[in-house]
Design an enzyme around this catalytic site. Structure first.
Site, PDB file in Angstrom:
ATOM      1  N   ALA A 229       0.844  -1.190   0.000  1.00  0.00           N
ATOM      2  CA  ALA A 229       0.000   0.000   0.000  1.00  0.00           C
ATOM      3  C   ALA A 229       0.884   1.247   0.000  1.00  0.00           C
ATOM      4  O   ALA A 229       2.096   1.180   0.171  1.00  0.00           O
ATOM      5  CB  ALA A 229      -0.912   0.001   1.225  1.00  0.00           C
ATOM      6  N   HIS A 230       0.253   2.402  -0.207  1.00  0.00           N
ATOM      7  CA  HIS A 230       0.962   3.674  -0.173  1.00  0.00           C
ATOM      8  C   HIS A 230       0.629   4.371   1.138  1.00  0.00           C
ATOM      9  O   HIS A 230      -0.509   4.336   1.607  1.00  0.00           O
ATOM     10  CB  HIS A 230       0.545   4.555  -1.354  1.00  0.00           C
ATOM     11  CG  HIS A 230       1.488   5.689  -1.616  1.00  0.00           C
ATOM     12  ND1 HIS A 230       1.576   6.799  -0.797  1.00  0.00           N
ATOM     13  CD2 HIS A 230       2.399   5.881  -2.603  1.00  0.00           C
ATOM     14  CE1 HIS A 230       2.480   7.623  -1.275  1.00  0.00           C
ATOM     15  NE2 HIS A 230       2.996   7.100  -2.375  1.00  0.00           N
ATOM     16  N   ALA A 231       1.641   4.994   1.735  1.00  0.00           N
ATOM     17  CA  ALA A 231       1.452   5.587   3.060  1.00  0.00           C
ATOM     18  C   ALA A 231       0.479   6.764   3.060  1.00  0.00           C
ATOM     19  O   ALA A 231      -0.209   7.001   4.058  1.00  0.00           O
ATOM     20  CB  ALA A 231       2.800   6.038   3.623  1.00  0.00           C
ATOM     21  N   VAL A 232       0.376   7.500   1.941  1.00  0.00           N
ATOM     22  CA  VAL A 232      -0.438   8.723   1.960  1.00  0.00           C
ATOM     23  C   VAL A 232      -1.459   8.774   0.836  1.00  0.00           C
ATOM     24  O   VAL A 232      -2.038   9.818   0.567  1.00  0.00           O
ATOM     25  CB  VAL A 232       0.467   9.977   1.903  1.00  0.00           C
ATOM     26  CG1 VAL A 232       1.317  10.060   3.160  1.00  0.00           C
ATOM     27  CG2 VAL A 232       1.348   9.995   0.666  1.00  0.00           C
ATOM     28  N   ARG A 286      -8.858   4.181   5.767  1.00  0.00           N
ATOM     29  CA  ARG A 286      -8.217   3.230   4.862  1.00  0.00           C
ATOM     30  C   ARG A 286      -8.848   1.837   4.949  1.00  0.00           C
ATOM     31  O   ARG A 286      -9.077   1.184   3.922  1.00  0.00           O
ATOM     32  CB  ARG A 286      -6.722   3.141   5.174  1.00  0.00           C
ATOM     33  CG  ARG A 286      -5.953   2.249   4.213  1.00  0.00           C
ATOM     34  CD  ARG A 286      -4.501   2.065   4.653  1.00  0.00           C
ATOM     35  NE  ARG A 286      -3.781   3.334   4.656  1.00  0.00           N
ATOM     36  CZ  ARG A 286      -3.175   3.844   3.582  1.00  0.00           C
ATOM     37  NH1 ARG A 286      -3.222   3.188   2.428  1.00  0.00           N
ATOM     38  NH2 ARG A 286      -2.522   4.987   3.675  1.00  0.00           N
TER      39      ARG A 286
END
Length: 398
Positions: A229-232, A286
């Site tokens: 996943a992407h942090a932001v 999320r």
């Protein structure tokens, strides 16, 4: 229009190298036309030759990093062997070494000493942590440098840090060494002088840590580990499909989220829902966002999911295995595979990523056996067969 030569035709490189960082750098030079003379120990050679036997009996690391080179097996601890290497360097344009810190200097093969003796020579020292500072003599291997550079701290899941699956520190140092040589060759074309080039694995990988490093330095906290996943950004993750595959998708802005909600998730109501309408809201929620996407994709085959995402203009990809990559349709369509000779017979290899249309094709030379070119190189230095035989008898060359 005549075909242009390879850009490094006529350039000679001598490399006292082992493992990955220096060999991968000099392989780039060989692919672009340079003659690369690889200096190896007589008793086994580059220790990467023994890492595994996966490539039809040859080591996969060695096959990857050493095509297109000539191998000379020389004992550098014997003054006669060291003299051979110094004579080779005297006629070279570039010298590269990644011996343990201090070893090259003891042999007179450090960049400073060689460049003082040969003003046109470009001499590259590759080390783990650099030539000065408290870590200068610290042993450095890829995984250790990944840890010191902080890469492991931002790679993995929320509960488990992991190293990168490729030797990222070695590759980073190799590519800066490669580009450093090219820059030094350009400078020499203007000034007539070579000079030292210093590369450290830590500094190379620290540069690659740019986003998390700057995020942490200037934003107060490093990005959290989030797997794939992407942090932001959300949604930006891999999701299961009905046939056992996984599809990774990335929604880069709120317009794309609207298209995803309407055309793929069949949830047009989420386009304007305040809990999902903005990336800030989706990232804060999320788990709920991922659950909605996962529910929609798990009922589709991998190909159906890809087709629907692409029709909606959503960036997506399959989560491929290395076997999938070896048969990747895009690499096949662009004719990126070649065969290179080796002691085990022809082996598949990818063309280098630098494509120069209208120029000669990448050299993609054979992978050498240990000491395969020793005799030819000794003869080129003017050594008689009798003298070479004496060196072989004494174990100075192999």
């Amino acid at each position: 229009m005549s075909q242009q030569p390879l850009p490094l035709d006529g350039i000679t490189v001598v490399a006292v190298e082992q493992a990955v960082s220096a060999p991968f750098a000099t392989r780039q030079l060989a692919d672009l036309g340079a003659r690369v003379i690889k200096v190896e120990r007589p008793d086994g050679g580059d220790f990467a030759r023994g890492y595994d036997t996966a490539a039809r009996g040859l080591a996969s690391h060695f096959v990857w990093c050493n095509r297109g080179k000539e191998s000379i097996a020389v004992d550098l601890k014997d003054p006669r062997g060291l003299d051979i290497v110094h004579r080779l360097v005297a006629d070279a344009d570039v010298f590269v070494q990644n011996l343990a810190q201090g070893a090259a200097a003891r042999l007179g093969l450090d960049a400073a000493a060689l460049c003082a003796r040969h003003p046109r020579l470009i001499a590259v020292d590759i080390s783990g942590y650099g030539s000065t500072g408290p870590y200068a003599h610290k042993r450095a291997y890829d995984m250790l440098v990944q840890c010191e550079a902080g890469l492991v701290s931002v790679t993995g899941t929320a509960t488990e840090p992991v190293k990168a699956g490729v030797p990222a520190a070695d590759i980073a140092a190799a590519m800066y060494a490669f580009s450093g040589v090219l820059a030094a060759l350009l400078r020499r074309g203007t000034t007539g002088r070579g000079g030292p080039v210093e590369i450290s694995m830590l500094e190379s990988l620290a540069e690659w840590m740019g986003h998390p490093l700057h995020h942490g330095m200037h934003g107060g906290a490093a990005p959290a580990r989030t797997g794939v996943a992407h942090a932001v950004i959300s949604p930006y993750d891999a999701y299961d499909t009905a046939d056992g595959g996984q599809v990774l998708l990335s929604v880069q802005n709120d317009r794309e989220w609207r298209r995803l909600a309407e055309s793929v998730l069949a949830r047009p109501d989420l386009a304007d829902d305040p809990d999902f309408a903005t990336n800030t809201a989706r990232t804060a929620n999320r788990a709920r966002t991922d659950a909605v996407v996962a529910k929609a994709l798990v009922g589709l085959t991998t190909q159906d999911a890809i087709d629907r995402l692409e029709a909606a203009g959503i960036a997506c990809a399959r989560l491929n295995t290395v076997t999938d990559v070896a048969g990747h349709p895009q690499l096949a369509a662009r004719d990126r595979w070649r065969e290179v000779d080796s002691p085990a017979g022809p082996l598949r290899a990818l063309l280098p990523p630098i494509t120069l249309p209208g120029g000669a094709p990448a050299r993609m030379g054979a992978i050498p056996s240990l000491g395969e070119h020793t005799d030819a190189l000794l003869r080129a230095l003017g050594m008689t067969d009798e003298a070479a035989a004496a060196l072989r008898r004494d174990g100075v060359v192999a």
